[in-house]
Scaffold this active site. Structure first.
Site, PDB file in Angstrom:
ATOM      1  N   VAL A   9       3.017 -60.536 -25.402  1.00 59.80           N
ATOM      2  CA  VAL A   9       3.414 -61.033 -24.084  1.00 59.80           C
ATOM      3  C   VAL A   9       2.262 -61.756 -23.399  1.00 59.80           C
ATOM      4  O   VAL A   9       2.409 -62.881 -22.914  1.00 59.80           O
ATOM      5  CB  VAL A   9       3.916 -59.872 -23.190  1.00 59.80           C
ATOM      6  CG1 VAL A   9       4.188 -60.369 -21.772  1.00 59.80           C
ATOM      7  CG2 VAL A   9       5.167 -59.240 -23.783  1.00 59.80           C
TER       8      VAL A   9
ATOM      9  N   THR B 135       3.388 -50.388 -22.728  1.00 55.52           N
ATOM     10  CA  THR B 135       3.722 -49.091 -22.119  1.00 55.52           C
ATOM     11  C   THR B 135       4.568 -48.306 -23.122  1.00 55.52           C
ATOM     12  O   THR B 135       5.794 -48.348 -23.074  1.00 55.52           O
ATOM     13  CB  THR B 135       4.488 -49.275 -20.790  1.00 55.52           C
ATOM     14  OG1 THR B 135       5.476 -50.312 -20.945  1.00 55.52           O
ATOM     15  CG2 THR B 135       3.552 -49.652 -19.664  1.00 55.52           C
TER      16      THR B 135
ATOM     17  N   THR C 171       6.543 -52.958 -18.818  1.00 54.74           N
ATOM     18  CA  THR C 171       7.774 -52.236 -18.515  1.00 54.74           C
ATOM     19  C   THR C 171       7.461 -50.834 -18.010  1.00 54.74           C
ATOM     20  O   THR C 171       6.747 -50.074 -18.675  1.00 54.74           O
ATOM     21  CB  THR C 171       8.663 -52.142 -19.766  1.00 54.74           C
ATOM     22  OG1 THR C 171       8.949 -53.460 -20.223  1.00 54.74           O
ATOM     23  CG2 THR C 171       9.957 -51.418 -19.447  1.00 54.74           C
TER      24      THR C 171
ATOM     25  N   CYS D 204      10.166 -52.261 -26.964  1.00 57.24           N
ATOM     26  CA  CYS D 204      11.039 -52.470 -25.800  1.00 57.24           C
ATOM     27  C   CYS D 204      12.311 -51.642 -25.885  1.00 57.24           C
ATOM     28  O   CYS D 204      12.450 -50.623 -25.215  1.00 57.24           O
ATOM     29  CB  CYS D 204      11.385 -53.956 -25.657  1.00 57.24           C
ATOM     30  SG  CYS D 204      10.022 -54.971 -25.073  1.00 57.24           S
TER      31      CYS D 204
ATOM     32  N   ARG E 108       4.953 -51.959 -34.458  1.00 56.22           N
ATOM     33  CA  ARG E 108       4.986 -50.837 -33.514  1.00 56.22           C
ATOM     34  C   ARG E 108       6.377 -50.205 -33.459  1.00 56.22           C
ATOM     35  O   ARG E 108       7.384 -50.892 -33.296  1.00 56.22           O
ATOM     36  CB  ARG E 108       4.581 -51.310 -32.109  1.00 56.22           C
ATOM     37  CG  ARG E 108       3.112 -51.581 -31.929  1.00 56.22           C
ATOM     38  CD  ARG E 108       2.826 -52.083 -30.535  1.00 56.22           C
ATOM     39  NE  ARG E 108       3.398 -53.411 -30.298  1.00 56.22           N
ATOM     40  CZ  ARG E 108       3.395 -54.021 -29.119  1.00 56.22           C
ATOM     41  NH1 ARG E 108       2.879 -53.421 -28.063  1.00 56.22           N
ATOM     42  NH2 ARG E 108       3.909 -55.226 -28.996  1.00 56.22           N
TER      43      ARG E 108
END
Length: 454
Positions: free
Chosen positions: A22, A90, A125, A265, A336
């Site tokens: 990001v 996060t 997030t 996510c 991840r």
């Protein structure tokens, strides 16, 4: 708005903390219109970028070589900036609770380098309330400044889709929010410098935080429904893909498919929302039910791979399975929270050796995180089953004939080295687990494959 004009005229700088999937595209994009400092605590990662190597595959090596952004692991350069963007991961802890350490540490770092008149915008997030209730006090403590007076904060949820070359930062509407009207307008104008699709001004920071966390929760629930349908139809002997193609002819049928749900996510964000819900006395039912289904899909796929091997008269213990793809999604190097690892671990429980092929995955991250080494397709031979877990573009060019060549040839469990091998001589088939349906089912079955997909 004075800060916006100063940034536009390159009198003040933008910083981006966290140069991952990001943050890196953000820094590179903003550097085209403003002076930018890109900061990351990983010296190794930044060094790769400075050598012109894009380990995220999001912007490309050539773009990194040409950028004017100052990419650094030294936090002292943050003091030169007035508009700060935080784009750190996060994740969740082992017990499925939010792991806020990265965003807390980033806030401490920024706080140490925060100057009067700055704006800090969080993109990570989080659940509603984190920006104002957790991050602002840290910024205040570290800087000695007063939030809302000496500095302002905002929240603008990241919507970058790793590996997606169509839906990019510039082409996705950006939700923005601020602690007050003045900061909201400044934040909106700064993002409008690079987001051509425009911005949406949320009513508050908490609204923007909530909007982000439900976007992925909604998708997670819909995929969980598809996975549950796949389990049901599999028991009924019905091809799920065929069912979805038929149902998809209705104009308002939602286009979701079964699959593995991992990554940073969709497989994580719902737990942030349910954690906050528990704090206020509500126990989630639908969201956690969807999470349970999706978290168990790796084991489910492995179990069906073993069942397929048994149906094909394959000896399970001591067999070898080639796993094609280990990233959390196609055409993206990010490993991840990949659920393919769940498949591999479950197969090991049956005494099965796995060989992993993935031309896209980050080899170093894969080894450091999971202790898994990659193989090249040319190195694979004598396998008992193939699992196509991730539909990378590179895999779509592989022919079924090529897959057959890497299988072992055994008669009653013993290798046949003296006679020419024909499919008709064997009661055991070529086991192919095609999770996302890369190959044509009928063609595979006609070629003597024991074929299974979600």
């Amino acid at each position: 708005m004075n800060l916006y004009n100063s940034i536009k005229n390159k009198k003040e700088k933008i910083s981006v903390t966290g140069l991952g999937y990001v943050g890196l595209p953000l820094a590179i994009s903003f550097a085209k219109v403003a002076d930018v400092v890109g900061f990351d605590i990983s010296k190794e990662k930044v060094s790769q970028y400075l050598n012109g190597i894009d380990i995220t595959k999001e912007v490309g090596d050539e773009t990194i070589k040409q950028t004017t952004a100052l990419l650094t692991w030294e936090e002292k350069y943050l003091k030169d900036c007035k508009f700060h963007i935080v784009a750190v991961p996060t994740p969740i802890n082992a017990d499925k609770t939010p792991d806020l350490k990265p965003v807390i540490n980033a806030s401490k770092t920024l706080g140490r380098n925060l100057t009067n008149g700055s704006i800090v915008v969080y993109e990570s997030t989080v659940y509603p309330g984190v920006t104002e209730d957790i991050c602002v006090p840290i910024l205040e403590q570290e800087s000695g400044l007063k939030g809302g007076v000496d500095f302002k904060v905002g929240y603008s949820p990241e919507r970058i889709n790793p590996g997606d070359k169509v839906h990019r930062l510039e082409s996705i509407v950006k939700v923005v929010s601020g602690i007050d009207e003045e900061s909201l307008e400044t934040i909106a104008k700064v993002y409008e410098l690079v987001v051509k699709a425009g911005v949406y001004r949320a009513k508050s920071i908490k609204v923007a935080e909530a909007a982000k966390v439900i976007e992925n929760s909604q998708r997670d629930i819909n995929i969980a429904f598809m996975n549950e349908l796949s389990i049901i139809f599999n028991k009924m002997g019905i091809d799920t893909k065929a069912v979805l193609e038929a149902a998809g002819t209705k104009w308002n049928f939602l286009n979701f498919n079964p699959g593995l749900v991992g990554g940073h996510c969709i497989g994580v964000d719902p737990y942030y929302l349910t954690y906050k819900a528990e704090q206020i006395g509500y126990h989630s039912q639908i969201i956690l039910a969807g999470r349970k289904i999706n978290d168990d899909m790796g084991k489910y796929v492995a179990e069906n791979a073993v069942k397929s091997m048994i149906k094909a008269d394959k000896q399970v213990k001591g067999s070898t399975v080639a796993v094609f793809g280990i990233t959390f999604k196609e055409n993206c190097p990010d490993v991840r929270n990949t659920k393919v690892v769940d498949i591999i671990n479950e197969l090991k429980e049956y005494g099965i050796e796995t060989k992993v092929i993935d031309p896209v995955a980050d080899k170093d991250e894969l080894w450091n995180t999971y202790g898994i080494e990659l193989c090249n397709f040319e190195e694979i031979s004598d396998i008992d089953a193939a699992v196509f877990a991730v539909p990378h573009n590179e895999f779509k060019s592989i022919r079924l004939e090529d897959i057959k060549k890497i299988f072992n040839q055994r008669w009653n469990g013993h290798r046949d080295t003296t006679t020419e091998v024909h499919d008709s001589n064997f009661n055991n088939k070529y086991v192919l687990i095609d999770i996302k349906g890369i190959f044509d089912k009928k063609e595979a079955e006609d070629m003597n494959f024991q074929y299974w997909r979600l």
